[in-house]
Design a protein around this motif. Structure first.
Motif, PDB file in Angstrom:
ATOM      1  N   LEU A   1      -6.617  -0.069   7.743  1.00 16.40           N
ATOM      2  CA  LEU A   1      -7.234   1.242   7.979  1.00 16.40           C
ATOM      3  C   LEU A   1      -6.209   2.365   7.901  1.00 16.40           C
ATOM      4  O   LEU A   1      -6.435   3.386   7.240  1.00 16.40           O
ATOM      5  N   VAL A   2      -5.097   2.174   8.611  1.00 19.68           N
ATOM      6  CA  VAL A   2      -4.058   3.212   8.624  1.00 19.68           C
ATOM      7  C   VAL A   2      -3.496   3.427   7.219  1.00 19.68           C
ATOM      8  O   VAL A   2      -3.321   4.561   6.767  1.00 19.68           O
ATOM      9  N   GLY A   3      -3.246   2.326   6.502  1.00 23.03           N
ATOM     10  CA  GLY A   3      -2.716   2.435   5.146  1.00 23.03           C
ATOM     11  C   GLY A   3      -3.670   3.138   4.206  1.00 23.03           C
ATOM     12  O   GLY A   3      -3.272   4.031   3.440  1.00 23.03           O
ATOM     13  N   LEU A   4      -4.958   2.782   4.278  1.00 24.19           N
ATOM     14  CA  LEU A   4      -5.939   3.413   3.402  1.00 24.19           C
ATOM     15  C   LEU A   4      -6.185   4.870   3.790  1.00 24.19           C
ATOM     16  O   LEU A   4      -6.400   5.720   2.913  1.00 24.19           O
ATOM     17  N   ALA A   5      -6.144   5.171   5.086  1.00 27.23           N
ATOM     18  CA  ALA A   5      -6.298   6.567   5.514  1.00 27.23           C
ATOM     19  C   ALA A   5      -5.092   7.388   5.084  1.00 27.23           C
ATOM     20  O   ALA A   5      -5.229   8.539   4.642  1.00 27.23           O
ATOM     21  N   TRP A   6      -3.904   6.813   5.193  1.00 28.16           N
ATOM     22  CA  TRP A   6      -2.675   7.510   4.781  1.00 28.16           C
ATOM     23  C   TRP A   6      -2.718   7.829   3.294  1.00 28.16           C
ATOM     24  O   TRP A   6      -2.263   8.883   2.856  1.00 28.16           O
ATOM     25  N   ARG A   7      -3.294   6.922   2.516  1.00 30.63           N
ATOM     26  CA  ARG A   7      -3.440   7.126   1.080  1.00 30.63           C
ATOM     27  C   ARG A   7      -4.618   8.042   0.738  1.00 30.63           C
ATOM     28  O   ARG A   7      -4.807   8.423  -0.414  1.00 30.63           O
ATOM     29  N   GLY A   8      -5.465   8.363   1.724  1.00 26.30           N
ATOM     30  CA  GLY A   8      -6.632   9.206   1.473  1.00 26.30           C
ATOM     31  C   GLY A   8      -7.815   8.450   0.902  1.00 26.30           C
ATOM     32  O   GLY A   8      -8.778   9.061   0.432  1.00 26.30           O
ATOM     33  N   VAL A   9      -7.793   7.128   0.971  1.00 23.04           N
ATOM     34  CA  VAL A   9      -8.890   6.313   0.442  1.00 23.04           C
ATOM     35  C   VAL A   9     -10.073   6.313   1.401  1.00 23.04           C
ATOM     36  O   VAL A   9     -11.231   6.321   0.985  1.00 23.04           O
TER      37      VAL A   9
ATOM     38  N   VAL B   1       0.840  -1.202   0.000  1.00 26.09           N
ATOM     39  CA  VAL B   1       0.000   0.000   0.000  1.00 26.09           C
ATOM     40  C   VAL B   1       0.872   1.247   0.000  1.00 26.09           C
ATOM     41  O   VAL B   1       0.628   2.203  -0.752  1.00 26.09           O
ATOM     42  N   ALA B   2       1.907   1.239   0.837  1.00 21.42           N
ATOM     43  CA  ALA B   2       2.790   2.405   0.914  1.00 21.42           C
ATOM     44  C   ALA B   2       3.503   2.675  -0.407  1.00 21.42           C
ATOM     45  O   ALA B   2       3.740   3.840  -0.768  1.00 21.42           O
ATOM     46  N   GLN B   3       3.818   1.624  -1.137  1.00 21.97           N
ATOM     47  CA  GLN B   3       4.514   1.777  -2.414  1.00 21.97           C
ATOM     48  C   GLN B   3       3.560   1.996  -3.588  1.00 21.97           C
ATOM     49  O   GLN B   3       4.009   2.196  -4.715  1.00 21.97           O
TER      50      GLN B   3
ATOM     51  N   LEU C   1     -12.834  -0.751  -1.360  1.00 27.41           N
ATOM     52  CA  LEU C   1     -12.458   0.663  -1.225  1.00 27.41           C
ATOM     53  C   LEU C   1     -11.126   0.946  -1.914  1.00 27.41           C
ATOM     54  O   LEU C   1     -10.941   2.005  -2.511  1.00 27.41           O
ATOM     55  N   LEU C   2     -10.217  -0.007  -1.847  1.00 23.33           N
ATOM     56  CA  LEU C   2      -8.950   0.154  -2.558  1.00 23.33           C
ATOM     57  C   LEU C   2      -9.191   0.143  -4.067  1.00 23.33           C
ATOM     58  O   LEU C   2      -8.607   0.924  -4.818  1.00 23.33           O
ATOM     59  N   LEU C   3     -10.095  -0.710  -4.497  1.00 19.84           N
ATOM     60  CA  LEU C   3     -10.444  -0.803  -5.912  1.00 19.84           C
ATOM     61  C   LEU C   3     -11.172   0.453  -6.399  1.00 19.84           C
ATOM     62  O   LEU C   3     -11.161   0.766  -7.590  1.00 19.84           O
TER      63      LEU C   3
ATOM     64  N   PRO D   1      -8.439 -13.946  16.051  1.00 13.99           N
ATOM     65  CA  PRO D   1      -8.909 -12.569  16.222  1.00 13.99           C
ATOM     66  C   PRO D   1      -7.767 -11.551  16.258  1.00 13.99           C
ATOM     67  O   PRO D   1      -7.936 -10.420  15.809  1.00 13.99           O
ATOM     68  N   ALA D   2      -6.601 -11.966  16.780  1.00 12.40           N
ATOM     69  CA  ALA D   2      -5.454 -11.041  16.791  1.00 12.40           C
ATOM     70  C   ALA D   2      -5.033 -10.697  15.370  1.00 12.40           C
ATOM     71  O   ALA D   2      -4.752  -9.533  15.050  1.00 12.40           O
ATOM     72  N   ALA D   3      -5.002 -11.717  14.500  1.00 12.67           N
ATOM     73  CA  ALA D   3      -4.657 -11.474  13.096  1.00 12.67           C
ATOM     74  C   ALA D   3      -5.696 -10.571  12.441  1.00 12.67           C
ATOM     75  O   ALA D   3      -5.347  -9.649  11.688  1.00 12.67           O
ATOM     76  N   ASP D   4      -6.970 -10.808  12.735  1.00 15.59           N
ATOM     77  CA  ASP D   4      -8.040  -9.959  12.188  1.00 15.59           C
ATOM     78  C   ASP D   4      -7.866  -8.514  12.617  1.00 15.59           C
ATOM     79  O   ASP D   4      -7.920  -7.593  11.798  1.00 15.59           O
ATOM     80  N   ARG D   5      -7.686  -8.314  13.934  1.00 14.49           N
ATOM     81  CA  ARG D   5      -7.588  -6.947  14.459  1.00 14.49           C
ATOM     82  C   ARG D   5      -6.380  -6.227  13.861  1.00 14.49           C
ATOM     83  O   ARG D   5      -6.461  -5.060  13.479  1.00 14.49           O
ATOM     84  N   LEU D   6      -5.239  -6.927  13.797  1.00 18.91           N
ATOM     85  CA  LEU D   6      -4.023  -6.304  13.273  1.00 18.91           C
ATOM     86  C   LEU D   6      -4.184  -5.969  11.796  1.00 18.91           C
ATOM     87  O   LEU D   6      -3.785  -4.890  11.345  1.00 18.91           O
ATOM     88  N   PHE D   7      -4.783  -6.885  11.038  1.00 19.34           N
ATOM     89  CA  PHE D   7      -4.988  -6.635   9.611  1.00 19.34           C
ATOM     90  C   PHE D   7      -5.925  -5.451   9.411  1.00 19.34           C
ATOM     91  O   PHE D   7      -5.693  -4.583   8.559  1.00 19.34           O
ATOM     92  N   ILE D   8      -6.992  -5.392  10.196  1.00 11.67           N
ATOM     93  CA  ILE D   8      -7.930  -4.278  10.083  1.00 11.67           C
ATOM     94  C   ILE D   8      -7.235  -2.966  10.414  1.00 11.67           C
ATOM     95  O   ILE D   8      -7.376  -1.967   9.692  1.00 11.67           O
ATOM     96  N   LEU D   9      -6.456  -2.951  11.501  1.00 10.13           N
ATOM     97  CA  LEU D   9      -5.771  -1.717  11.905  1.00 10.13           C
ATOM     98  C   LEU D   9      -4.782  -1.249  10.845  1.00 10.13           C
ATOM     99  O   LEU D   9      -4.789  -0.080  10.441  1.00 10.13           O
ATOM    100  N   VAL D  10      -3.929  -2.146  10.378  1.00  9.11           N
ATOM    101  CA  VAL D  10      -2.920  -1.780   9.380  1.00  9.11           C
ATOM    102  C   VAL D  10      -3.581  -1.345   8.075  1.00  9.11           C
ATOM    103  O   VAL D  10      -3.159  -0.372   7.440  1.00  9.11           O
TER     104      VAL D  10
END
Length: 196
Positions: free
Chosen positions: A81-89, A29-31, A140-142, A70-79
């Motif tokens: 979200l942050v990545g998509l927000a950083w990109r302005g999506v 996402v960052a790249q 949303l990414l699409l 659930p830990a994998a779910d939460r971490l994936f959702i957080l990362v």
């Protein structure tokens, strides 16, 4: 349902692989490698469904899996979200709403654990909310792609995201109500034992 203490199971390996995909997705996402990031998101969503199905069908439900999934779910959702927000999506309010729910529930789980209670039973509403949110992210990414694909993906993505947020918070209220009920019931039982 029997819950074992095994570590090396197929569902646990799938959950671990999903955890390892988190930094890969963040880098993509960052790249700006949206097509590959989309593929990783779709693979993550599919693996989230698959590990639960396999755990039940293969009788490999484990304590580690109940924490890892659930830990994998939460971490994936957080990362994500942050990545998509950083990109302005996605807007920052979406990040705040989803993170706030997890913070509230983390505090509740900490309070329950300190009082000696096990984790609460997972509600269908929570699973459905997580499912909707996990499938909103690829859409949303699409939505960043040109029309008509981007327009259709944006509409579907926001429909999934808003429905997911509603279910996510509804499940959160159910968990809080369940925790309060358990603690009140035990407090009443303790008072009755003292009187007796």
């Amino acid at each position: 349902m029997v819950v074992s203490s095994r570590v090396l199971t197929v569902p646990n390996a799938i959950s671990l692989a999903r955890l390892l995909m988190v930094p890969v997705f963040a880098w993509l996402v960052a790249q700006g490698h949206d097509a590959w990031a989309l593929a990783v998101l779709l693979l993550s969503g599919a693996s989230d469904w698959l590990d639960g199905v396999l755990a039940r069908r293969m009788h490999q439900v484990t304590r580690l899996g109940q924490m890892l999934d659930p830990a994998a779910d939460r971490l994936f959702i957080l990362v994500t979200l942050v990545g998509l927000a950083w990109r302005g999506v996605v807007p920052l309010w979406l990040v705040a709403v989803l993170v706030a729910r997890d913070v509230v529930l983390a505090a509740m789980l900490f309070a329950l654990a300190r009082s000696g209670y096990p984790p609460l039973r997972v509600h269908l509403a929570g699973k459905a909310g997580t499912f909707a949110i996990m499938y909103a992210f690829p859409l949303l990414l699409l939505s960043e792609w040109p029309a008509p694909v981007g327009v259709v993906a944006g509409v579907l993505g926001w429909a999934c995201a808003l429905w997911g947020v509603a279910l996510y918070w509804f499940a959160g209220v159910l968990y809080l109500t369940q925790a309060a009920s358990v603690m009140r019931r035990d407090a009443r039982a303790a008072r009755a034992a003292e009187v007796a």
